[in-house]
Design an enzyme around this catalytic site. Structure first.
Site, short mmCIF file in Angstrom:
data_model
loop_
_atom_site.label_atom_id
_atom_site.label_comp_id
_atom_site.label_asym_id
_atom_site.label_seq_id
_atom_site.Cartn_x
_atom_site.Cartn_y
_atom_site.Cartn_z
N ASP A 123 6.83 -6.46 11.96
CA ASP A 123 6.09 -6.18 10.73
C ASP A 123 7.03 -5.82 9.58
O ASP A 123 7.99 -5.07 9.75
CB ASP A 123 5.13 -5.01 10.98
CG ASP A 123 4.24 -4.75 9.80
OD1 ASP A 123 3.41 -5.63 9.51
OD2 ASP A 123 4.37 -3.70 9.16
N GLU B 285 8.10 -11.10 10.09
CA GLU B 285 7.21 -11.21 8.94
C GLU B 285 8.07 -10.95 7.71
O GLU B 285 8.38 -9.81 7.39
CB GLU B 285 6.07 -10.18 9.00
CG GLU B 285 5.08 -10.43 7.88
CD GLU B 285 4.40 -9.19 7.31
OE1 GLU B 285 3.42 -9.34 6.59
OE2 GLU B 285 4.89 -8.07 7.54
C1 GLC Z 1 2.28 -6.23 7.10
C2 GLC Z 1 0.97 -6.38 7.82
C3 GLC Z 1 -0.11 -5.76 6.99
C4 GLC Z 1 0.22 -4.29 6.81
C5 GLC Z 1 1.62 -4.09 6.23
C6 GLC Z 1 2.09 -2.68 6.39
O1 GLC Z 1 2.31 -6.93 5.91
O2 GLC Z 1 0.72 -7.73 8.11
O3 GLC Z 1 -1.38 -5.93 7.54
O4 GLC Z 1 -0.72 -3.72 5.95
O5 GLC Z 1 2.58 -4.88 6.89
O6 GLC Z 1 2.38 -2.41 7.72
#
Ligand code: GLC
Length: 538
Positions: free
Chosen positions: A207, A259
């Site tokens: 994440d 991500e």
């Molecule tokens: C990422 C996740 C999202 C979350 C953010 C903070 O972007 O996909 O859902 O709110 O991180 O953890």
């Protein structure tokens, strides 16, 4: 645990299904999805032919950000089940040929995490506070936040506590950022990786992977300065190299999926060098409107950036953070065809569905791996009229209510029946977010066996993809409004994004189309077709 001895490179072309556990299936009848519900539905995912499932966070969490506020990385929130059940789930999935990808959240913890509670209880300057970013404020009495940074959710990313210090949270107030310059933070996350790998997780989704490290001293952001104080910093790569060593230390190497929202494709590809992450989500593709030139540019840019580092591309149309595909592609205003959440933007649902069907064939035919968010196979729309009192997303609240937030793509899945909860939960149980009244035709049961349904399109496309599609990618000659390409094995794909029907290339034998071809054999607007290339000159 034997993960897949015959295909160690499975992740290079995998079809991966994203499960948002709260909204997938409710096994115990409390209105929230859970591990029991997921275990009961694994055969559905196996039958669709997915290689892996990525689970959004399932850890104990006060749910201030849908579970991305983690209070304990080594157990399961009781609302979902137990660690033992998670282990069973991982093993049962594997028996069906499905690997598990676990979501890990290294940038921040929940404010209820024991480390943060200890930091709050400890005095200024204590070792407990060193694990986070505590700082003195600016202004005469420290009444101004320590710098000018902005929260990813809008507003100020600093909160002041009773003794006058401020702490950093790039997301919600309840998500304090960890200090990645601290060796304990690194050590802890390396152990968390091992914890899940040892339990059979085939990989992790990381994440906010581009945000972990911060510029020492936490200086204010200045326009025109090359290095950003907290996005895509060079010292991140060192962390991912050490993680790769851990992933590779397993007899069956585990996979790291980032991500990473970094618009510069070359900077993005740096994370995918052979000793770093395996793959990362391709948000460039997701962020493009339904326009041939845009999508062509994204495909070219993606493939060009990945080639030098030898990493496979990924293709993503939707996830739990963005507007559902049929809704965004149905918006007349192309600015809103991207992920942007927007209240009351006019949407043509039928057009959106047609385009989403074509986009499914486009993305499934491209080289690399594919991520599909639960409900996309059903063509679910964004639920844009959730009662305000049911909204939960901090993005909505932190925007002062101007942003509808992300709840609209997180509504529980309709499985069967004519009315809510549509088989998501036992009859009479209210799901944690209300489902629309007009979803009876979108349930898995209603779509199963209907050759014109989105579900059967995905089922057939996933089958053909698995059995038939492979090899190098190359563009075929086509009008500017048309995307036409082949794969080395004699497979072709044509997507018509223009207003006029187009002819299929000579020597093309259709395999599957996203909508009916015209009587004269041409491909209508907003339609895609897969074909066998019979003419060897193509
Ligand atoms: C990422 C996740 C999202 C979350 C953010 C903070 O972007 O996909 O859902 O709110 O991180 O953890």
């Amino acid at each position: 645990m034997v993960l897949q001895p015959d295909r160690p490179d499975w992740w290079r072309d995998a079809a991966i299904y994203q499960v948002y556990p709260r909204s997938f299936a409710d096994g115990n009848g409390d209105g929230t999805g859970d591990l029991a519900g997921i275990r009961a539905r694994l055969p559905y995912l196996a039958e669709l032919g997915f290689d892996a499932v990525w689970f959004n966070p399932w850890y104990p969490s006060p749910l201030k950000d849908g579970g991305y506020d983690v209070a304990d990385y080594r157990s399961i929130d009781p609302v979902f089940g137990t660690l033992e059940e998670a282990e069973k789930l991982i093993a049962e999935a594997l028996d069906l040929g499905i690997r598990t990808v676990v979501d890990i959240v290294p940038n921040h913890v929940s404010s209820e995490h024991p480390w943060f509670r200890a930091a709050l209880a400890a005095p200024v300057g204590s070792p407990e506070r060193e694990l986070f970013h505590f700082a003195e404020g600016r202004g005469e009495n420290g009444e101004l936040p320590p710098n000018n940074w902005k929260s990813e959710f809008g507003g100020c990313p600093w909160t002041r506590i009773a003794d006058g210090q401020w702490y950093l949270h790039l997301f919600a107030t309840e998500q304090p950022d960890l200090n990645w310059a601290h060796p304990l933070v690194r050590q802890e996350h390396e152990e968390i990786l091992r914890f899940w790998f040892d339990r059979g997780a085939a990989g992790v989704r990381i994440d906010s992977a581009g945000l972990l490290t911060k510029e020492p001293g936490l200086p204010s952001f200045e326009l025109g300065v090359d290095t950003h104080p907290f996005v895509d910093r060079d010292d991140l790569h060192d962390i991912y190299r050490s993680w790769r060593a851990i992933a590779d230390s397993y007899e069956q190497p585990r996979v790291l999926i980032g991500e990473i929202w970094v618009p510069d494709t070359e900077r993005f590809a740096r994370y995918l060098r052979p000793d770093e992450l395996h793959t990362a989500f391709n948000f460039d593709f997701l962020a493009r409107p339904w326009a041939a030139a845009e999508l062509r540019a994204s495909i070219d840019g993606t493939l060009a950036a990945h080639a030098p580092v030898g990493a496979p591309a990924t293709w993503v149309l939707c996830n739990h953070d963005v507007t559902r595909t049929v809704t965004r592609y149905g918006r007349a205003d192309t600015r809103f065809q991207f992920s942007a959440k927007a209240f009351g933007t006019p949407t043509d649902r039928a057009l959106g569905v047609r385009r989403a069907r074509a986009a499914a064939l486009l993305s499934l035919a491209l080289p690399g791996s594919l991520y599909m968010y639960q409900g996309e196979e059903l063509g679910l729309p964004e639920v844009e009229d959730l009662p305000l009192s049911t909204l939960q997303d901090p993005m909505h609240f932190r925007s002062g209510g101007t942003d509808p937030g992300r709840d609209g793509c997180r509504v529980p899945i309709p499985w069967s029946g004519d009315a809510a909860p549509y088989g998501f939960a036992p009859e009479g149980v209210e799901p944690w977010l209300p489902q629309p009244e007009d979803w009876a035709a979108l349930t898995v049961a209603a779509q199963t066996g209907d050759p014109d349904s989105m579900l059967e399109l995905y089922r057939e496309a996933l089958r053909i993809r698995r059995e038939r599609i492979g090899g190098e990618f190359g563009w075929l000659p086509a009008d500017p409004e048309v995307l036409s390409f082949r794969r080395a094995d004699g497979f072709g794909c044509l997507v018509n994004l223009g207003a006029e029907p187009v002819a299929l290339p000579g020597g093309a034998a259709p395999l599957l189309a996203s909508g009916p071809l015209a009587e004269d054999g041409t491909l209508p607007a907003d339609t895609a077709v897969w074909f066998e290339i019979l003419d060897t000159r193509l």
